[in-house]
Design a protein around this motif. Sequence first.
Motif, short mmCIF file in Angstrom:
data_model
loop_
_atom_site.label_atom_id
_atom_site.label_comp_id
_atom_site.label_asym_id
_atom_site.label_seq_id
_atom_site.Cartn_x
_atom_site.Cartn_y
_atom_site.Cartn_z
N ALA A 18 0.90 -1.56 -0.14
CA ALA A 18 0.07 0.19 -0.05
C ALA A 18 0.71 1.41 -0.02
O ALA A 18 0.61 2.30 -0.31
N THR A 19 1.83 1.15 0.61
CA THR A 19 3.06 2.47 0.55
C THR A 19 3.68 2.24 -0.02
O THR A 19 4.63 3.22 -0.53
N LYS A 20 3.80 1.30 -0.99
CA LYS A 20 5.24 1.68 -2.14
C LYS A 20 4.37 3.62 -3.26
O LYS A 20 6.12 3.77 -3.05
N SER A 21 3.75 4.23 -2.90
CA SER A 21 3.38 4.99 -3.72
C SER A 21 2.85 5.76 -2.84
O SER A 21 2.10 7.52 -3.25
N MET A 22 2.63 5.72 -1.49
CA MET A 22 1.63 6.45 -0.72
C MET A 22 2.03 6.60 0.48
O MET A 22 2.27 5.71 1.23
N PRO A 23 2.19 7.71 0.91
CA PRO A 23 2.60 8.09 1.86
C PRO A 23 1.92 7.01 3.08
O PRO A 23 0.44 7.83 3.42
N LYS A 24 2.62 6.71 4.64
CA LYS A 24 2.52 5.79 4.81
C LYS A 24 1.72 7.41 6.41
O LYS A 24 0.11 6.51 6.55
N GLU A 25 2.09 7.65 6.01
CA GLU A 25 0.96 9.03 6.66
C GLU A 25 -0.27 9.44 6.55
O GLU A 25 -0.92 10.20 6.80
N MET A 26 -0.60 8.36 5.21
CA MET A 26 -1.55 9.31 4.60
C MET A 26 -2.42 8.20 4.75
O MET A 26 -4.24 8.15 4.10
N LEU A 27 -2.77 7.71 5.46
CA LEU A 27 -3.39 5.82 5.43
C LEU A 27 -4.58 6.47 6.50
O LEU A 27 -4.29 7.51 7.30
N PRO A 28 -5.31 5.91 5.80
CA PRO A 28 -7.09 6.69 6.09
C PRO A 28 -7.14 5.29 7.71
O PRO A 28 -6.95 4.83 7.69
#
Length: 275
Positions: A18-28
């Motif tokens: 999930a965090t390959k291209s998305m910052p973990k801090e933006m996980l909802p």
Amino acid sequence: MKKCLFPVAGYGTRFLPATKSMPKEMLPIVNKPLVQYGVEEAIQAGLTDIAFVTGRGKRAIADHFDISYELEHQIAGTSKESYLDSIRNVINSGTFSMTRQREMKGLGHAILTGEVLVGREDAFGVILSDDLCQNNGGDGVMQQMVKLYKQFRCSIVAVMEVPSDEVDKYGVIVGTELNKGLFRVESMVEKPPVDEAPSNLAVIGRYILTPDIFDILRDTKPGKNGEIQITDALNRQAADGCVMAYKFKGRRFDCGSVPGFVEATNFVFEHFYDQ
């Protein structure tokens, strides 16, 4: 004290892919990014100058704390417009700046990288957004710590008791209890072996740091895992002056782990989500 630093440069490898291209801090957490909860906590405490130490692939964080004119135009006047209320309030309440940490050299190095943003005039907060803290409508953890800082005027770390078999996941403090839940730190150990831990009082991701920490960090040699540890710098600060540890009121979720993230999501959905 108006500034709060957010080290957000990590890769979030425990949440791949999930965090390959998305910052973990933006996980909802339900319908709000994890980092927004931390920023709201900072603003509640009066820390309205928000500074991010980011890395490559983290542009979504900057975009989140900015106006999206196309989106605003598309949903203006519809029932969906209210979904933006919380982030609009945040954007209107704070200022946002960022710099990049070019190499991942530990939390101490990330905080030192943020010196250019927070300056050397005043103490500042540090929030690790992996740690989601909730206090059921009471003062947030950072607000509790700001009140303590006004009394003691020294660096403060938030601590909690953890099971003895989990102390090797945390920085652990040794200290003298001055009042209930308030300790003067004598020493700190970063991720000690379970059988060598001096206590089960673990530091979590909330700090107030005085600006002399930057000079200490510059002189701090890499420690565990070859990283510059904030624990080592705080150890020296405690020896030369004063560091307090505070058992905060509220509940903390380790959203850097999948089980903690799921637990936090269920908690927020049950207690705070307005359907």
